[in-house]
Design a protein around this motif. Structure first.
Motif, short mmCIF file in Angstrom:
data_model
loop_
_atom_site.label_atom_id
_atom_site.label_comp_id
_atom_site.label_asym_id
_atom_site.label_seq_id
_atom_site.Cartn_x
_atom_site.Cartn_y
_atom_site.Cartn_z
N ILE A 214 0.88 -1.17 0.00
CA ILE A 214 0.00 0.00 0.00
C ILE A 214 0.91 1.22 0.00
O ILE A 214 1.79 1.34 0.86
N GLN A 215 0.72 2.08 -0.97
CA GLN A 215 1.48 3.32 -1.09
C GLN A 215 0.64 4.45 -0.52
O GLN A 215 -0.48 4.69 -0.97
N ILE A 216 1.17 5.13 0.48
CA ILE A 216 0.47 6.25 1.14
C ILE A 216 1.34 7.47 0.94
O ILE A 216 2.32 7.69 1.66
N GLY A 217 1.02 8.26 -0.07
CA GLY A 217 1.89 9.38 -0.43
C GLY A 217 3.25 8.84 -0.83
O GLY A 217 3.36 8.01 -1.73
N ASP A 218 4.30 9.29 -0.13
CA ASP A 218 5.66 8.84 -0.42
C ASP A 218 6.08 7.63 0.41
O ASP A 218 7.22 7.17 0.30
N SER A 219 5.19 7.15 1.25
CA SER A 219 5.52 6.07 2.17
C SER A 219 4.86 4.76 1.71
O SER A 219 3.74 4.76 1.21
N ARG A 220 5.56 3.66 1.91
CA ARG A 220 5.05 2.37 1.46
C ARG A 220 4.94 1.40 2.62
O ARG A 220 5.85 1.29 3.44
N SER A 221 3.83 0.66 2.67
CA SER A 221 3.66 -0.45 3.60
C SER A 221 3.72 -1.74 2.78
O SER A 221 2.84 -2.01 1.96
#
Length: 197
Positions: A120-127
């Motif tokens: 899951i990509q949340i803005g520039d951050s990835r889970s």
């Protein structure tokens, strides 16, 4: 109840006879929630983000269909409770849905290890997704399963960004032979945000 404490317990289960009379109405009431929690990813893959309500219904269904009583309930809770998100995560059942058996076998044979490529990509951050449990979903011959149970750990900072309508949130897969992204709708994001602390 805090998200980190959500679990189906024996006290949540109604008798089979009662569930049988309520089954149709309960299914109909759950459908809008399930629709919001479904994300199509590419031509063959669908992620179904689980929650307490979907797992409770699934357990009730299994008890009704199989009629195993209290002994079965223990097994069903052990199987389905781990799929209820616990506040700092989203949990999805990811399915490759291909009707034709031969085509399905051919595609899955080329997607070995795909379970390690969901995020899951949340803005520039990835889970990055992690598999639920310790069952290997790709065989030695390289063929992957059509069903995967995945956890997406979400930090408090990611959760705050997830709720920010200005931040783009996507479900993705970056397997060399299955590389797709799907932007989550505002309605889906609002629904899934309820899983996060």
């Amino acid at each position: 109840m805090p998200a980190s404490q959500r679990r189906v317990t024996p006290e949540d289960i109604i008798p089979d006879a009662e569930f049988r009379t309520q089954r149709k109405d309960r299914r109909a009431a759950l459908l809008p929630k399930k629709k919001l929690r479904r994300v199509d990813l590419g031509p063959y893959c669908t992620a179904y983000f689980e929650t307490y309500e979907t797992m409770l219904f699934q357990i009730q269904e299994m008890l009704l269909i199989e009629g195993g009583g209290p002994a079965q309930l223990v097994d069903e809770m052990a199987a389905y409770n781990p799929l209820i998100p616990q506040g700092g995560e989203l949990v999805a059942t990811v399915m490759f849905e291909i009707d034709d058996p031969l085509r399905r076998a051919n595609i899955l044979a080329r997607l070995g290890g795909v379970e390690d490529h969901f995020f899951i990509q949340i803005g520039d951050s990835r889970s990055q997704a992690r598999q639920e449990g310790d069952i290997e979903r790709t065989r030695e011959d390289g063929k992957t399963s059509s069903v995967h149970f995945l956890r997406f750990p979400i930090t408090p900072e990611q959760a705050a960004a997830f709720r920010d309508p200005k931040v783009t949130v996507m479900l993705g897969a970056d397997h060399p032979l299955y590389d797709h992204r799907a932007i989550l709708s505002d309605a889906t994001r609002a629904e899934l945000a309820g899983d996060l602390d």
